[in-house]
Write a protein that holds these residues in place. Sequence first.
Motif, PDB file in Angstrom:
ATOM      1  N   GLU A 271      -6.820  -5.034  32.807  1.00 39.28           N
ATOM      2  CA  GLU A 271      -8.092  -5.092  32.091  1.00 39.28           C
ATOM      3  C   GLU A 271      -7.943  -4.860  30.592  1.00 39.28           C
ATOM      4  O   GLU A 271      -8.634  -5.478  29.789  1.00 39.28           O
ATOM      5  N   GLU A 272      -7.051  -3.958  30.200  1.00 37.56           N
ATOM      6  CA  GLU A 272      -6.953  -3.575  28.798  1.00 37.56           C
ATOM      7  C   GLU A 272      -6.040  -4.484  27.981  1.00 37.56           C
ATOM      8  O   GLU A 272      -6.177  -4.555  26.757  1.00 37.56           O
ATOM      9  N   ASN A 273      -5.118  -5.156  28.625  1.00 38.61           N
ATOM     10  CA  ASN A 273      -4.164  -5.995  27.902  1.00 38.61           C
ATOM     11  C   ASN A 273      -4.315  -7.459  28.317  1.00 38.61           C
ATOM     12  O   ASN A 273      -4.985  -7.761  29.304  1.00 38.61           O
ATOM     13  N   LEU A 274      -3.701  -8.356  27.552  1.00 37.40           N
ATOM     14  CA  LEU A 274      -3.871  -9.788  27.771  1.00 37.40           C
ATOM     15  C   LEU A 274      -2.710 -10.380  28.559  1.00 37.40           C
ATOM     16  O   LEU A 274      -1.542 -10.060  28.309  1.00 37.40           O
ATOM     17  N   ARG A 275      -3.055 -11.285  29.485  1.00 30.63           N
ATOM     18  CA  ARG A 275      -2.060 -11.903  30.358  1.00 30.63           C
ATOM     19  C   ARG A 275      -0.990 -12.654  29.577  1.00 30.63           C
ATOM     20  O   ARG A 275       0.191 -12.582  29.916  1.00 30.63           O
ATOM     21  N   GLU A 276      -1.410 -13.342  28.505  1.00 28.24           N
ATOM     22  CA  GLU A 276      -0.427 -14.124  27.757  1.00 28.24           C
ATOM     23  C   GLU A 276       0.606 -13.235  27.064  1.00 28.24           C
ATOM     24  O   GLU A 276       1.755 -13.645  26.879  1.00 28.24           O
ATOM     25  N   HIS A 277       0.201 -12.020  26.690  1.00 31.64           N
ATOM     26  CA  HIS A 277       1.167 -11.107  26.077  1.00 31.64           C
ATOM     27  C   HIS A 277       2.195 -10.643  27.107  1.00 31.64           C
ATOM     28  O   HIS A 277       3.399 -10.549  26.800  1.00 31.64           O
ATOM     29  N   VAL A 278       1.717 -10.359  28.310  1.00 27.22           N
ATOM     30  CA  VAL A 278       2.631  -9.964  29.383  1.00 27.22           C
ATOM     31  C   VAL A 278       3.610 -11.098  29.678  1.00 27.22           C
ATOM     32  O   VAL A 278       4.821 -10.877  29.833  1.00 27.22           O
ATOM     33  N   ARG A 279       3.094 -12.323  29.734  1.00 22.70           N
ATOM     34  CA  ARG A 279       3.960 -13.477  30.006  1.00 22.70           C
ATOM     35  C   ARG A 279       5.013 -13.638  28.930  1.00 22.70           C
ATOM     36  O   ARG A 279       6.190 -13.923  29.238  1.00 22.70           O
ATOM     37  N   THR A 280       4.633 -13.460  27.669  1.00 21.05           N
ATOM     38  CA  THR A 280       5.586 -13.613  26.577  1.00 21.05           C
ATOM     39  C   THR A 280       6.693 -12.570  26.672  1.00 21.05           C
ATOM     40  O   THR A 280       7.886 -12.890  26.542  1.00 21.05           O
ATOM     41  N   LEU A 281       6.309 -11.330  26.889  1.00 18.30           N
ATOM     42  CA  LEU A 281       7.307 -10.269  26.996  1.00 18.30           C
ATOM     43  C   LEU A 281       8.267 -10.537  28.154  1.00 18.30           C
ATOM     44  O   LEU A 281       9.492 -10.390  28.014  1.00 18.30           O
ATOM     45  N   ARG A 282       7.722 -10.959  29.284  1.00 22.82           N
ATOM     46  CA  ARG A 282       8.579 -11.257  30.434  1.00 22.82           C
ATOM     47  C   ARG A 282       9.495 -12.439  30.151  1.00 22.82           C
ATOM     48  O   ARG A 282      10.648 -12.469  30.620  1.00 22.82           O
ATOM     49  N   SER A 283       8.995 -13.418  29.398  1.00 22.54           N
ATOM     50  CA  SER A 283       9.830 -14.584  29.080  1.00 22.54           C
ATOM     51  C   SER A 283      11.009 -14.205  28.194  1.00 22.54           C
ATOM     52  O   SER A 283      12.025 -14.914  28.154  1.00 22.54           O
TER      53      SER A 283
END
Length: 269
Positions: free
Chosen positions: A87-99
Amino acid sequence: MALGPFLDATGEALMLAAPPCRIVSLIPSVTELLFALGAGAAVAGCTVYCTEPPDGVATKTRVGGEKNPKLEMIRDLGADLVIANVEENLREHVRTLRSWGIPVYVIYPHTVADGIRLVRDLGAVIGRPDEGRAMEANLLAALDDARRRLAGRAAPRVFYPIWRRPWMSIGPDTYAHDMLTVCGGNNVFAGSASRYPEVTLDEVVRAAPEVILLPDEPYRFRRAHVADFDAYPDLRERRIHLIDGKLATWYGPRIAQALRELPRLIAGA
């Protein structure tokens, strides 16, 4: 010593080659929890909104806000674990970090019980399972004690706004709603179709709250805002409390404080 696999709130299985020693927390309550679990030295970075514990976070690198973290800074810090929230963070940021090969553990507690379970789960993820289990046991005892004290009591109707102009409150399926319920309150907007309904003060009057709790986050309610109810005698005469918003929304060790303080405010004791 490899750790995992750990299944996070997005369904991703996380494996760590060793206990993380360069953790970046994108959630203020989790930053506090990491220190409480004894992993403060492993925290490499946190958000600009991470304030607890003050002495602990004072020396940590600030990586921006929950919605706009500086991803390159997180990478340059050599993060070997990032902790985020659905809820607090954005999915695209998580995807970028994982990439980029950075492990991200995403959480999403909906209830007080979830928040307590998180303590144990996060303890395991960061290589401090004993500390996590011990804190979980203490919080479960506090939860059982609160339920025992509140058993059989009437539940006062509670209005809990999270924003002003427009006024917004909490609906079902939110952590704050469950915390109010566990602490003996009856959320007046529990029947809303929205998790965070926009409301008017006329609607609040019709909802007939007995107690109004004004938190200091995410909107910073202050004593001056009580005057908003002056034109509504039915609201002005209710019990109105200015409260620490962390009580209703932060996970981890803060739960014990909430289970002590919120029932007294809601019941009027």
